[in-house]
Design an enzyme around this catalytic site. Structure first.
Site, PDB file in Angstrom:
ATOM      1  N   TYR A  75       0.807  -1.224   0.000  1.00 38.21           N
ATOM      2  CA  TYR A  75       0.000   0.000   0.000  1.00 38.21           C
ATOM      3  C   TYR A  75       0.836   1.268   0.000  1.00 38.21           C
ATOM      4  O   TYR A  75       0.311   2.341  -0.225  1.00 38.21           O
ATOM      5  CB  TYR A  75      -1.005  -0.028   1.147  1.00 38.21           C
ATOM      6  CG  TYR A  75      -2.033  -1.121   0.905  1.00 38.21           C
ATOM      7  CD1 TYR A  75      -3.112  -0.886   0.060  1.00 38.21           C
ATOM      8  CD2 TYR A  75      -1.869  -2.379   1.449  1.00 38.21           C
ATOM      9  CE1 TYR A  75      -4.034  -1.892  -0.211  1.00 38.21           C
ATOM     10  CE2 TYR A  75      -2.782  -3.395   1.184  1.00 38.21           C
ATOM     11  CZ  TYR A  75      -3.862  -3.142   0.357  1.00 38.21           C
ATOM     12  OH  TYR A  75      -4.748  -4.141   0.077  1.00 38.21           O
ATOM     13  N   GLN A 105      -2.881 -11.245 -14.096  1.00 42.32           N
ATOM     14  CA  GLN A 105      -2.360 -11.921 -12.907  1.00 42.32           C
ATOM     15  C   GLN A 105      -1.976 -10.902 -11.847  1.00 42.32           C
ATOM     16  O   GLN A 105      -1.631 -11.267 -10.731  1.00 42.32           O
ATOM     17  CB  GLN A 105      -1.097 -12.722 -13.268  1.00 42.32           C
ATOM     18  CG  GLN A 105      -1.314 -13.824 -14.276  1.00 42.32           C
ATOM     19  CD  GLN A 105       0.024 -14.415 -14.709  1.00 42.32           C
ATOM     20  OE1 GLN A 105       0.690 -13.906 -15.600  1.00 42.32           O
ATOM     21  NE2 GLN A 105       0.430 -15.479 -14.068  1.00 42.32           N
ATOM     22  N   ASN A 106      -2.002  -9.620 -12.231  1.00 35.54           N
ATOM     23  CA  ASN A 106      -1.496  -8.581 -11.333  1.00 35.54           C
ATOM     24  C   ASN A 106      -2.529  -8.195 -10.289  1.00 35.54           C
ATOM     25  O   ASN A 106      -3.724  -8.180 -10.564  1.00 35.54           O
ATOM     26  CB  ASN A 106      -1.101  -7.338 -12.137  1.00 35.54           C
ATOM     27  CG  ASN A 106       0.017  -7.642 -13.118  1.00 35.54           C
ATOM     28  OD1 ASN A 106       0.727  -8.628 -12.942  1.00 35.54           O
ATOM     29  ND2 ASN A 106       0.158  -6.827 -14.131  1.00 35.54           N
ATOM     30  N   ASP A 108      -2.158  -5.199  -8.702  1.00 37.88           N
ATOM     31  CA  ASP A 108      -1.924  -3.767  -8.474  1.00 37.88           C
ATOM     32  C   ASP A 108      -3.119  -2.882  -8.831  1.00 37.88           C
ATOM     33  O   ASP A 108      -3.106  -1.677  -8.538  1.00 37.88           O
ATOM     34  CB  ASP A 108      -0.673  -3.300  -9.236  1.00 37.88           C
ATOM     35  CG  ASP A 108      -0.708  -3.654 -10.712  1.00 37.88           C
ATOM     36  OD1 ASP A 108      -1.776  -3.532 -11.335  1.00 37.88           O
ATOM     37  OD2 ASP A 108       0.344  -4.054 -11.253  1.00 37.88           O
ATOM     38  N   HIS A 123      -5.848 -13.010  -9.594  1.00 36.97           N
ATOM     39  CA  HIS A 123      -5.340 -13.142  -8.225  1.00 36.97           C
ATOM     40  C   HIS A 123      -5.877 -12.042  -7.305  1.00 36.97           C
ATOM     41  O   HIS A 123      -5.266 -11.719  -6.300  1.00 36.97           O
ATOM     42  CB  HIS A 123      -3.802 -13.151  -8.230  1.00 36.97           C
ATOM     43  CG  HIS A 123      -3.226 -14.323  -8.982  1.00 36.97           C
ATOM     44  ND1 HIS A 123      -2.158 -14.216  -9.850  1.00 36.97           N
ATOM     45  CD2 HIS A 123      -3.593 -15.615  -9.002  1.00 36.97           C
ATOM     46  CE1 HIS A 123      -1.897 -15.406 -10.377  1.00 36.97           C
ATOM     47  NE2 HIS A 123      -2.750 -16.275  -9.878  1.00 36.97           N
ATOM     48  N   CYS A 131     -13.954  -7.827   4.348  1.00 40.56           N
ATOM     49  CA  CYS A 131     -14.104  -8.082   5.783  1.00 40.56           C
ATOM     50  C   CYS A 131     -14.119  -9.586   6.042  1.00 40.56           C
ATOM     51  O   CYS A 131     -14.851 -10.335   5.393  1.00 40.56           O
ATOM     52  CB  CYS A 131     -15.391  -7.449   6.300  1.00 40.56           C
ATOM     53  SG  CYS A 131     -15.716  -7.871   8.020  1.00 40.56           S
ATOM     54  N   CYS A 134     -17.979 -10.262   7.775  1.00 43.44           N
ATOM     55  CA  CYS A 134     -19.261 -10.120   7.063  1.00 43.44           C
ATOM     56  C   CYS A 134     -19.095 -10.145   5.547  1.00 43.44           C
ATOM     57  O   CYS A 134     -20.085 -10.140   4.821  1.00 43.44           O
ATOM     58  CB  CYS A 134     -19.990  -8.852   7.501  1.00 43.44           C
ATOM     59  SG  CYS A 134     -19.231  -7.333   6.893  1.00 43.44           S
ATOM     60  N   GLU A 219      12.226 -10.352 -22.639  1.00 41.08           N
ATOM     61  CA  GLU A 219      12.994 -11.602 -22.659  1.00 41.08           C
ATOM     62  C   GLU A 219      12.056 -12.766 -22.981  1.00 41.08           C
ATOM     63  O   GLU A 219      10.874 -12.705 -22.642  1.00 41.08           O
ATOM     64  CB  GLU A 219      13.624 -11.869 -21.285  1.00 41.08           C
ATOM     65  CG  GLU A 219      14.608 -10.811 -20.806  1.00 41.08           C
ATOM     66  CD  GLU A 219      15.833 -10.677 -21.692  1.00 41.08           C
ATOM     67  OE1 GLU A 219      16.214 -11.685 -22.339  1.00 41.08           O
ATOM     68  OE2 GLU A 219      16.388  -9.567 -21.764  1.00 41.08           O
ATOM     69  N   ALA A 236       6.714  -3.303 -22.542  1.00 39.55           N
ATOM     70  CA  ALA A 236       5.270  -3.300 -22.763  1.00 39.55           C
ATOM     71  C   ALA A 236       4.757  -2.000 -23.396  1.00 39.55           C
ATOM     72  O   ALA A 236       4.027  -2.034 -24.389  1.00 39.55           O
ATOM     73  CB  ALA A 236       4.554  -3.558 -21.436  1.00 39.55           C
TER      74      ALA A 236
END
Ligand SMILES: [Zn+2]
Length: 250
Positions: A75, A105-106, A108, A123, A131, A134, A219, A236
């Site tokens: 964070y 898969q990130n 972020d 993920h 929570c 609840c 790569e 990218a």
């Protein structure tokens, strides 16, 4: 970009321009230029922290003890990270109808921040908290994380909305990802090493069904030899800007 990578972009643009249902599959490599450190490898997060911090059983036994490290890892930098051109172009392609679905898969949250909506976060995402008592899901606002552990209105403790070690893939994301792969005729892979299963099945499903797989990575990866049809060896953002230019003009 190397002349070889530029030629690969041209070939990819030609083929992707003909695709009827293109999906994208992204991994950590797409967020490197946004300043998100990788987990594995040299200088990765796991060279500085103990991966056991993210074991579900350990977290559930003592969430208050785990939270300070989790806040530090996830964070303190993600709150500052911004989507880069690769995230933004994918979001625009969705809006233009070029991209049917995006599997990442990130954790972020940068695809969501860029505006992608036809999106499965395989993920989970650190941008949300859930929570433990609840099940309420909220945005991970800095104010909520000022006092640890973060607590829900019901008094329960929040867990980050990403998948811990020993935790299952969120069912909705799993089902949406595999359904998208089963109906795609092309898959654009960006910045994924192809080593984390079951996520790494997604491009393989498209390939097995006779679809095209285009890969962008600086790569070669676990996909490059066995799955990829066209390999664009580049970062990218740069590759996506060129691919976008060629697709739009072509
Ligand atoms: Zn609650």
């Amino acid at each position: 970009m190397s002349p070889e990578a530029s030629r690969a972009v041209l070939r990819a643009a030609q083929k992707l321009g003909q695709a009827k249902r293109l999906i994208a599959f992204t991994g950590a490599g797409i967020s490197v230029e946004s300043g998100i450190p990788s987990f594995r490898g040299e200088g990765g997060i796991w060279t500085r922290y103990d991966p056991a911090t993210l074991e579900l059983g350990r977290f559930l036994r003592d969430p208050a003890a785990a939270w300070p490290t989790i806040r530090e890892i996830f964070y303190e930098y993600t709150s500052k990270a911004e989507p880069n051109d690769a995230h933004r172009i994918l979001a625009r392609w969705e809006a233009e109808g070029r991209l049917a679905f995006l599997v990442t898969q990130n954790i972020d949250g940068l695809h969501e921040a860029a505006g992608s909506r036809a999106l499965a976060e395989f993920h989970g995402s650190c941008r949300h908290l859930v929570c433990l008592d609840c099940g309420t899901r909220v945005e991970a606002e800095p104010a909520l994380l000022a006092d640890l552990p973060p607590r829900c209105r019901c008094g329960g403790i929040f867990k980050p909305g990403f998948v811990f070690f020993g935790e299952g893939i969120p069912r909705n994301a799993y089902e949406a990802s595999f359904a998208a792969a089963e109906t795609a005729d092309a898959c654009l892979v960006i910045g994924s090493t192809g080593e984390v299963y079951p996520a790494a099945e997604i491009p393989r499903i498209v390939k097995r069904r006779g679809g095209l797989v285009v890969e962008i990575d600086p790569e070669p990866t676990g996909f490059t030899e066995s799955v990829t049809d066209i390999f664009i060896r580049a970062g990218a953002s740069e590759a996506m800007r060129e691919l976008d230019r060629e697709l739009v003009n072509g």
